[in-house]
Enzyme design. Structure first.
Site, PDB file in Angstrom:
ATOM      1  N   TRP A 135     -20.704  17.320   8.016  1.00  0.00           N
ATOM      2  CA  TRP A 135     -19.614  16.883   7.141  1.00  0.00           C
ATOM      3  C   TRP A 135     -19.544  17.753   5.894  1.00  0.00           C
ATOM      4  O   TRP A 135     -20.558  18.102   5.300  1.00  0.00           O
ATOM      5  CB  TRP A 135     -19.806  15.431   6.720  1.00  0.00           C
ATOM      6  CG  TRP A 135     -19.681  14.430   7.829  1.00  0.00           C
ATOM      7  CD1 TRP A 135     -20.671  13.676   8.367  1.00  0.00           C
ATOM      8  CD2 TRP A 135     -18.493  14.087   8.541  1.00  0.00           C
ATOM      9  NE1 TRP A 135     -20.181  12.876   9.369  1.00  0.00           N
ATOM     10  CE2 TRP A 135     -18.839  13.099   9.499  1.00  0.00           C
ATOM     11  CE3 TRP A 135     -17.163  14.515   8.464  1.00  0.00           C
ATOM     12  CZ2 TRP A 135     -17.921  12.532  10.359  1.00  0.00           C
ATOM     13  CZ3 TRP A 135     -16.248  13.936   9.326  1.00  0.00           C
ATOM     14  CH2 TRP A 135     -16.610  12.973  10.264  1.00  0.00           C
ATOM     15  N   LYS A 188     -15.216  18.041   9.280  1.00  0.00           N
ATOM     16  CA  LYS A 188     -16.399  18.055  10.144  1.00  0.00           C
ATOM     17  C   LYS A 188     -16.484  19.410  10.823  1.00  0.00           C
ATOM     18  O   LYS A 188     -15.745  19.710  11.755  1.00  0.00           O
ATOM     19  CB  LYS A 188     -16.349  16.935  11.179  1.00  0.00           C
ATOM     20  CG  LYS A 188     -17.703  16.697  11.847  1.00  0.00           C
ATOM     21  CD  LYS A 188     -17.744  15.399  12.619  1.00  0.00           C
ATOM     22  CE  LYS A 188     -19.171  15.086  13.072  1.00  0.00           C
ATOM     23  NZ  LYS A 188     -19.243  13.791  13.805  1.00  0.00           N
ATOM     24  N   THR A 247       0.843  -1.190   0.000  1.00  0.00           N
ATOM     25  CA  THR A 247       0.000   0.000   0.000  1.00  0.00           C
ATOM     26  C   THR A 247       0.881   1.245   0.000  1.00  0.00           C
ATOM     27  O   THR A 247       2.085   1.178   0.261  1.00  0.00           O
ATOM     28  CB  THR A 247      -0.922   0.022   1.226  1.00  0.00           C
ATOM     29  OG1 THR A 247      -0.114   0.103   2.416  1.00  0.00           O
ATOM     30  CG2 THR A 247      -1.768  -1.250   1.290  1.00  0.00           C
ATOM     31  N   GLU A 299      -5.568  -3.216  -2.057  1.00  0.00           N
ATOM     32  CA  GLU A 299      -6.189  -4.351  -1.365  1.00  0.00           C
ATOM     33  C   GLU A 299      -7.233  -5.065  -2.224  1.00  0.00           C
ATOM     34  O   GLU A 299      -7.695  -6.154  -1.845  1.00  0.00           O
ATOM     35  CB  GLU A 299      -6.847  -3.882  -0.059  1.00  0.00           C
ATOM     36  CG  GLU A 299      -5.877  -3.414   0.988  1.00  0.00           C
ATOM     37  CD  GLU A 299      -5.518  -1.928   0.905  1.00  0.00           C
ATOM     38  OE1 GLU A 299      -4.990  -1.387   1.888  1.00  0.00           O
ATOM     39  OE2 GLU A 299      -5.770  -1.305  -0.159  1.00  0.00           O
TER      40      GLU A 299
END
Length: 538
Positions: A445, A440, A185, A331
């Site tokens: 949000w 936030k 990753t 992944e």
């Protein structure tokens, strides 16, 4: 009368391995071109048949120097024919190909090599400086160098000499669950983590990637993976091309817009794939030199790795080129979703069409999705509720190498992606943000991705990244970091007015910072952690 039941299947337990793809390329697609651009810019031509034949000799050579079943073989190479040979040889002999990203920092590469326990590595001579930057204290038993201009350095093995002295092998029978490849990753949320892909995972991924409503790879295609072969299996395109018999064009290290466009024109490329930063530069080149390149064969540009702004779709549409957005992760090997406009949108309004195309798409076949909100409840597919995307499927990781990052996997076998999404009633995903990048503010949000896309629709803006900044009153407030186009001019007030057409006043950034460039990760994503460090007041 007793019911006649079927207690077991009568089908052949044929293993799904990459070996079958290699053998298919060798047997049915032997004459299909594999074109490589060398670091010098020279074009080298071979075929799938030749690559598959050389892969048999390469496997014999690797076995001679001690590579055994399950051993990792590291690569430090560009998109080049030798890399394709390793894509074929290493998994088919039962070893595990581990691709290294030369754009990473030396300490990151050293950590990854140690974590994977690499002892054999194949390096392109143009990357020897990169190799030397992390070689110290690494226990490499063999270093194999692909040379173009001279001899391999002392203490290393020459790739061509190694092949010349080896006998071709017959491929062993392998379990489909045997590890075939490993990628790491990007490490944006901590140390990079390894993902080991099975033969079964990559074989199924190749089949699905080639489907018409996925990446649609066919024998009539000429495929240009601009996405590196050291990044998430080059999105599976080398294997999909070998499976389908598509011509394969490998661009080497030259990924500037003019070089990519030259290859597209000269090799009559029908499909190219890469991250948005590549295509943004390509669009700027096309706008600056309309008609300079004959791209009449170029059917589609597959874009992934980051959200694509509407302005980029519109820009390529002006040149008669179609952008198709896809979504995936290391992944997920990496294909997870593809956004192809549905038949019902063919006659739809322009805004509706673009609104759909800017989404990340519908989950690929055999790829399951769901999302959970902050309370752990599954969200409704109503395109209003938001939650973290969770996925599962035959090419989705069930664990990281060495057992790291166990909290990324749920107890019932789903992978937590970290992407915050909305899902419409038809299952089409819209990524609102990475969970760590949402703003936030006052308990509400704000999507940094939506703000970024709207900013990049402004004619003066080349790139934009929005980050959350601490705020004593509201908790967090958005800050916009922008790069102006050459000759472009815009003020903070002008950009705020531009955003106000689509966003409420409380969602608008409090600050705008104008920079010459936005730092990117080695895979072309905006490095927001660095921006937060840069602009956070001590």
């Amino acid at each position: 009368m007793t019911a006649n039941t079927v207690s077991s299947n009568s089908m052949d337990g044929y293993p799904l391995t990459l070996t079958s793809i290699v053998e298919r390329a060798e047997r049915f697609h032997a004459d299909r071109d594999v074109v490589s651009r060398r670091p010098s810019g020279a074009i080298a031509r071979t075929t799938f048949g030749a690559c598959a034949g050389r892969a048999r000799r390469l496997a014999g050579a690797l076995a001679q120097i001690g590579v055994r079943d399950g051993d990792p073989v590291a690569t430090l190479l560009w998109n080049q024919s030798e890399h394709l040979e390793l894509y074929f040889a290493v998994p088919a002999m039962g070893a595990v190909i581990h691709t290294l990203n030369p754009r990473l920092f030396p300490e990151e590469l050293a950590y990854i090599v140690d974590d994977a326990d690499d002892h054999v590595i194949v390096v392109d001579e143009s990357l020897l400086d990169v190799f030397e930057s992390f070689r110290a204290d690494r226990d490499f038993t063999h270093v194999i160098v692909v040379t173009h201009t001279g001899e391999a350095p002392a203490g290393t093995l020459d790739y061509e000499t190694l092949l010349a002295g080896a006998e071709p092998v017959e491929w062993p029978s392998l379990d489909e669950n045997h590890a075939a490849a490993m990628c790491y990753t990007s490490g944006t949320t901590g140390r990079p983590k390894g993902v080991a892909y099975s033969h079964r995972a990559l074989a199924l991924h190749s089949l699905v990637a080639a489907l018409p409503d996925q990446l649609a790879v066919s024998a009539r295609d000429t495929v240009l993976p601009v996405v590196p072969m050291f990044h998430a299996n080059a999105w599976g395109l080398p294997y999909a091309a070998a499976l389908a018999g598509a011509r394969l064009v490998l661009p080497g290290p030259r990924l500037d817009a003019s070089s990519v466009l030259d290859l597209c024109a000269d090799e009559r490329v029908t499909m190219a794939a890469g991250v948005p930063t590549v295509w943004m530069e390509m669009l700027a080149a096309l706008d600056a030199g309309p008609g300079k390149w004959n791209l009449s064969e170029l059917d589609r540009l597959i874009v992934g790795g980051a959200a694509v702004p509407r302005s980029m779709f519109e820009g390529f549409d002006r040149h008669g080129l179609t952008v198709i957005q896809a979504w995936g992760m290391t992944e997920t090997a990496p294909l997870g979703a593809v956004c192809r406009a549905t038949a019902r949108l063919d006659e739809g309004e322009r805004d509706e069409q673009y609104g759909y195309r800017t989404r990340q798409g519908v989950a690929s076949p055999f790829f399951d999705i769901r999302a959970r909100d902050d309370n752990g409840e599954l969200i409704a597919w109503d395109d209003a509720a938001i939650g973290e995307l969770e996925v599962r499927g035959p090419w989705v990781a069930a664990a990281y190498h060495g057992g790291r990052g166990a909290d990324s996997f749920t107890a019932d076998g789903w992978f937590r992606t970290g992407d915050v999404v909305r899902i419409d009633p038809h299952g089409c995903i819209r990524i609102c943000d990475r969970s760590k990048d949402l703003v936030k503010s006052g308990g509400e949000w704000i999507s940094s991705v939506d703000l970024e896309n709207q900013l990049m629709s402004h004619s003066a803006i080349a790139q934009a990244a929005v980050i959350a900044m601490p705020d004593d009153r509201w908790g967090e407030r958005p800050l916009a970091v922008v790069v102006l186009r050459d000759g472009g001019q815009a003020t903070a007030d002008e950009l705020r007015t531009h955003l106000a057409h689509e966003f409420a006043r409380w969602q608008l950034p409090d600050r705008f910072e104008f920079v010459s460039a936005i730092p990117c990760t080695a895979t072309g994503k905006f490095k927001k952690s660095e921006l937060r460090n840069l602009f956070t007041t001590p």
